[in-house]
Scaffold this active site. Structure first.
Site, PDB file in Angstrom:
ATOM      1  N   SER A 115       0.840  -1.196   0.000  1.00 16.33           N
ATOM      2  CA  SER A 115       0.000   0.000   0.000  1.00 16.33           C
ATOM      3  C   SER A 115       0.873   1.244   0.000  1.00 16.33           C
ATOM      4  O   SER A 115       1.992   1.237   0.537  1.00 16.33           O
ATOM      5  CB  SER A 115      -0.864  -0.002   1.260  1.00 16.33           C
ATOM      6  OG  SER A 115      -1.418   1.272   1.498  1.00 16.33           O
ATOM      7  N   TYR A 139      -1.018   0.091  10.020  1.00 17.13           N
ATOM      8  CA  TYR A 139      -1.270  -0.618   8.760  1.00 17.13           C
ATOM      9  C   TYR A 139      -0.099  -0.451   7.790  1.00 17.13           C
ATOM     10  O   TYR A 139       0.396  -1.425   7.215  1.00 17.13           O
ATOM     11  CB  TYR A 139      -2.560  -0.071   8.141  1.00 17.13           C
ATOM     12  CG  TYR A 139      -2.885  -0.570   6.758  1.00 17.13           C
ATOM     13  CD1 TYR A 139      -3.440  -1.830   6.561  1.00 17.13           C
ATOM     14  CD2 TYR A 139      -2.661   0.227   5.640  1.00 17.13           C
ATOM     15  CE1 TYR A 139      -3.758  -2.278   5.285  1.00 17.13           C
ATOM     16  CE2 TYR A 139      -2.981  -0.207   4.366  1.00 17.13           C
ATOM     17  CZ  TYR A 139      -3.527  -1.459   4.189  1.00 17.13           C
ATOM     18  OH  TYR A 139      -3.831  -1.900   2.926  1.00 17.13           O
ATOM     19  N   LYS A 143       2.527  -3.287   6.373  1.00 16.66           N
ATOM     20  CA  LYS A 143       2.755  -3.503   4.939  1.00 16.66           C
ATOM     21  C   LYS A 143       4.242  -3.319   4.603  1.00 16.66           C
ATOM     22  O   LYS A 143       4.800  -4.079   3.803  1.00 16.66           O
ATOM     23  CB  LYS A 143       1.899  -2.537   4.114  1.00 16.66           C
ATOM     24  CG  LYS A 143       0.409  -2.876   4.122  1.00 16.66           C
ATOM     25  CD  LYS A 143       0.117  -4.165   3.366  1.00 16.66           C
ATOM     26  CE  LYS A 143      -1.370  -4.433   3.218  1.00 16.66           C
ATOM     27  NZ  LYS A 143      -1.632  -5.745   2.576  1.00 16.66           N
TER      28      LYS A 143
END
Lengths: 318, 318
Positions: A115, A139, A143
């Site tokens: 991402s 998050y 990633k």
């Protein structure tokens, strides 16, 4: 959502890398729908892939190609620290370790959806391919760790990985999810279906977008490209379109009219604004372009038209 | 080694951040030597800090300052995949989680020694502070993951972390270890003690160095600096000296003479050459300099003189 669209594409194509697909296994936390009229056997599995032993079962039949799209989304990973790390970090590592330990020279292509949340402000005007990853969300941290593992496991010959940093997918079909980025799609999708949508940030927020059609194209190209050309740097920022929320709304007006755009309600949300303030706005994804990744759209208007064509049967609610 | 030198410095100072040190706990896989004449209680613990429960015990007394220097070195982490990941990744995460879960508002300063091995070739002439981390070793991968965790755990308020990417420490005292970088010190340390040393790479190999005295200074500054000035970007490349092996040998000749330098034997080692080929050569560490990190040496000659002063009592074997 991207997984479903990728599955549909693979079922339509019946082939990948110039070879017929002989079998497909779909795994999700809730049972994936069994596709009708598949030209090859499709197995569907429901369960938590981050529990011990699950990843080993998934690779027991030695699939030649693995798409790893499973993730706890940004907003939820921020609210539930343990869950985010367990799924996004431990789950990814367990999958990679199951591949590593399968033995017998097993070395599948692994496509991992990373991402642009691996990047954190402050940014240059356009983020280049060598800009450092300083995520401002758990998050994005998870990633970025997945990217590092993918590169190391590939370097050591355990797998042949490609990490693709997807732009925010717009227009995401279906119901709103817990992603903090959900409104970028919501302010277009809901009005096109005759519903009101909430805009929680100001119109000058700039962000990086690609259509679901582009995302499926990126995944298939990552699965079939010559990874030797990527060398050791196997995590790539995908191309996209940089647009402000104001430009998104202007595109909606051009494609669908003022009446549709009037269904957007401004309700500032400081939690969302705080998250989005640290997000990337624009990229210069030279490497991905040189390695053959392309978008399905040229303008933000195209992104709206793709949604109307692919999701709404060519019709929106005026 | 750096841990021992840091301990000696803290024992001499008796203070940190303008306050008296009230207690010190030393943990290592083998029992650390109990320092004589300490001005405060010193506890020594032996054991594997990456076993369940060990990190919890280490933080049970809520130390205000934690220096995390434990690591499997680069060569060993490359040869023993599982051990490297278990200690360098899992151990670091278990320590950070023990801090996170201690509760009651506990938020210590945590200084983590990262490494320039987080970077992988090809490089610009001098690596800037915003260059991306693409390690070409499992060791560098594990350190880069530690950096990401440190930044995220700090951002979420669980701890107040600073990651410092140490240059290769030169001249490392004591016996050779399993680090692939060991020869950078060995070709100086051994000849200064009258022994032969093996040079496994060519003289044009350029690398980034700092003395043990500088490393201790970096650690103490990281422990006492105002972290607010670093913002969310808490992992910093430390200043150092860029020198080729040829320049190192020329410095040895200037400081200690031709006879000492003649004790270096050239024996190319392709395993070491392969590892070192992917290593950084030079940096532009603007942020660390702006945040007050300084080196104890101005030239490579200084690095050799510091070793003679600090380790050899001012005398080398001619």
């Amino acid at each position: 959502m991207i997984g479903r669209k990728l599955t549909e594409q693979l079922l339509r194509d019946g082939r990948l890398s110039g070879r017929e697909i002989s079998k497909m296994t779909l795994q999700d936390v809730v049972a994936p729908a069994k596709p009708a009229n598949a030209g090859f056997p499709v197995e569907t599995l429901a369960g938590d892939f981050a529990l011990p032993g699950v990843a080993e079962k998934l690779v027991a039949n030695r699939p030649e190609m693995i798409f790893h799209l499973a993730a706890i989304v940004s907003g939820e990973a921020e609210l539930d620290f343990d869950k985010g790390y367990r799924i996004n970090l431990d789950g990814t590592r367990m999958l990679f370790d199951a591949i590593r330990l399968a033995g017998g020279g097993y070395k599948p292509r692994v496509v991992f959806t990373s991402s642009i949340a691996v990047f954190g402000a402050p940014f240059p005007d356009a983020i280049g391919d060598e800009f450092f990853t300083t995520p401002l969300l758990s998050y994005g941290t998870q990633k970025a760790i997945g990217e590092l593992l993918l590169a190391d496991y590939s370097r050591r010959g355990f797998m042949d990985g490609v990490g693709i940093r997807l732009p925010t997918i717009c227009i995401r079909p279906g119901l709103p999810n817990k992603a903090a980025s959900g409104f970028f799609s919501g302010i277009l999708r809901e009005p096109l279906s005759g519903k009101e949508a909430v805009l929680p940030v100001s119109e000058d927020v700039r962000h990086w977008h690609a259509s679901p059609r582009s995302a499926v194209g990126f995944l298939i190209h990552a699965a079939t490209m010559d990874t030797a050309k990527a060398g050791a740097r196997r995590n790539l920022t995908m191309p996209g379109i940089s647009a402000t929320v104001g430009e998104q709304i202007a595109a909606l007006k051009r494609v669908a009219g003022e009446k549709v755009a009037a269904r957007i309600k401004r309700e500032p949300d400081h939690f969302i604004m705080g998250i989005v303030a640290g997000w990337p706005r624009n990229f210069d994804p030279k490497r991905a372009l040189a390695l053959g990744f392309t978008t399905a759209e040229k303008t933000f208007d195209d992104i709206i038209r793709i949604h109307i064509d692919d999701e709404l049967g060519g019709q929106f609610v005026n």
